[in-house]
Scaffold this motif. Sequence first.
Motif, short mmCIF file in Angstrom:
data_model
loop_
_atom_site.label_atom_id
_atom_site.label_comp_id
_atom_site.label_asym_id
_atom_site.label_seq_id
_atom_site.Cartn_x
_atom_site.Cartn_y
_atom_site.Cartn_z
N GLU A 249 -7.14 -4.17 -2.85
CA GLU A 249 -6.57 -2.95 -2.28
C GLU A 249 -6.14 -3.20 -0.84
O GLU A 249 -6.86 -3.85 -0.08
CB GLU A 249 -7.60 -1.81 -2.30
CG GLU A 249 -8.05 -1.42 -3.71
CD GLU A 249 -9.07 -0.30 -3.69
OE1 GLU A 249 -9.45 0.13 -2.57
OE2 GLU A 249 -9.49 0.16 -4.76
N VAL A 261 1.88 -5.93 -6.96
CA VAL A 261 1.40 -4.84 -6.12
C VAL A 261 2.37 -3.66 -6.19
O VAL A 261 3.57 -3.82 -5.99
CB VAL A 261 1.24 -5.30 -4.67
CG1 VAL A 261 0.90 -4.13 -3.76
CG2 VAL A 261 0.15 -6.34 -4.57
N GLU A 262 1.83 -2.49 -6.49
CA GLU A 262 2.61 -1.26 -6.42
C GLU A 262 2.30 -0.60 -5.08
O GLU A 262 1.20 -0.14 -4.85
CB GLU A 262 2.24 -0.33 -7.58
CG GLU A 262 2.57 -0.90 -8.95
CD GLU A 262 2.19 0.05 -10.07
OE1 GLU A 262 1.71 1.17 -9.73
OE2 GLU A 262 2.37 -0.29 -11.23
N TRP A 263 3.26 -0.61 -4.18
CA TRP A 263 3.01 -0.12 -2.84
C TRP A 263 3.84 1.12 -2.57
O TRP A 263 4.84 1.38 -3.22
CB TRP A 263 3.32 -1.19 -1.80
CG TRP A 263 4.73 -1.74 -1.87
CD1 TRP A 263 5.17 -2.79 -2.59
CD2 TRP A 263 5.87 -1.20 -1.19
NE1 TRP A 263 6.51 -2.98 -2.41
CE2 TRP A 263 6.97 -2.01 -1.55
CE3 TRP A 263 6.07 -0.13 -0.32
CZ2 TRP A 263 8.26 -1.78 -1.07
CZ3 TRP A 263 7.34 0.11 0.17
CH2 TRP A 263 8.42 -0.71 -0.21
N LYS A 264 3.41 1.86 -1.57
CA LYS A 264 4.13 3.05 -1.15
C LYS A 264 4.13 3.10 0.38
O LYS A 264 3.25 2.54 1.03
CB LYS A 264 3.50 4.30 -1.72
CG LYS A 264 2.06 4.54 -1.29
CD LYS A 264 1.51 5.80 -1.91
CE LYS A 264 0.05 6.04 -1.48
NZ LYS A 264 -0.53 7.24 -2.06
N LEU A 271 2.14 0.13 4.76
CA LEU A 271 2.12 0.06 3.31
C LEU A 271 0.72 0.21 2.75
O LEU A 271 -0.27 -0.15 3.39
CB LEU A 271 2.72 -1.27 2.85
CG LEU A 271 4.14 -1.59 3.38
CD1 LEU A 271 4.60 -2.92 2.82
CD2 LEU A 271 5.11 -0.48 3.01
N GLU A 272 0.68 0.70 1.54
CA GLU A 272 -0.55 0.77 0.78
C GLU A 272 -0.27 0.28 -0.63
O GLU A 272 0.80 0.53 -1.19
CB GLU A 272 -1.11 2.19 0.74
CG GLU A 272 -1.49 2.75 2.10
CD GLU A 272 -2.06 4.15 2.01
OE1 GLU A 272 -2.14 4.67 0.88
OE2 GLU A 272 -2.43 4.71 3.05
N GLY A 273 -1.20 -0.43 -1.21
CA GLY A 273 -0.98 -0.92 -2.55
C GLY A 273 -2.24 -1.49 -3.15
O GLY A 273 -3.25 -1.67 -2.45
N SER A 274 -2.22 -1.76 -4.45
CA SER A 274 -3.39 -2.33 -5.11
C SER A 274 -2.97 -2.97 -6.41
O SER A 274 -1.91 -2.66 -6.96
CB SER A 274 -4.45 -1.25 -5.37
OG SER A 274 -3.95 -0.28 -6.28
#
Length: 297
Positions: A249, A261-264, A271-274
Amino acid sequence: MRTWRVGTFSMGFALVFLGLFLLLSRVIGLDVHQVMISWWPVILIILGIEILLFLFLNKKETVIIKYDFFSILIIGMLGTVGISFFIFSSVGLVDEVSATITSQDETRNLPELSEVVQPEVKRVVVEASWDDLTVEGTETNGISVFGTYRLNVSPHNETALDKEEYVTFNQIGDTLYVTMNRLPHKNGLHSNYPTVNGTLVVPSNLKLEVRSSGNNIVLRPRLQDADWTIERASYVIVHVPANEDVAVEASRVSHINHDHVEWKTSESELLEGSFIIGEGKNTIRILNAYQLNVFTF
């Protein structure tokens, strides 16, 4: 009636003594600046002896005094150089210049350090201030620290590194704190800022928190059986075996490099993703980093 040329006798003996000092420096290995610091008071001694001897041997004679300006100039130059070396040496400037000229970059091994983890310890907190740190998991119940450091050394600052200078352990309750200290550095003309590339091996069954100071961190979990958290690192590289059960994460990371990685994008444009490998039993959290690279193998 005799004529006394002031300075001729002193210059001759001063040159003789200077030559002897330089010759002895080659034989016994003295530095030139040490010779210049040591020998210059001889000029004053010779000049004083010249005056006293002449006055003693010529009490009853009429003397015409003439000044040998060339000899006085040479003596003055030699004395000025000697006094300058003495003053510069007193404030440490000579050693600084000598260290700058004779220094060289060297890579050395850190003294290896191991610490047995007590049964009551459930968590390891690492204060990481090294330039590059690699963290690996192990099935043993001990923590090991090793690696290399690079520094600029000279014959004037040759020192050995103690274990306590680069890492310390403190246990409080169920938490073991590992502090990775910056190596001693030196300012001045010959500045010396050692860089460290270290490896930390921790038991895979303990929770791990790495609190970085903006350095680079490489993670190599192996048979991971607890959560890992990395905060405030600059570059983070994670090597995850394909047969692991790990969830990676990322939160508030400027750049994330991994195909899965699916990031937003958040409001702060970080960015954030996991992504999950296997069942994702344990988690590796990357917080407030500049860049995250994830590799699976």
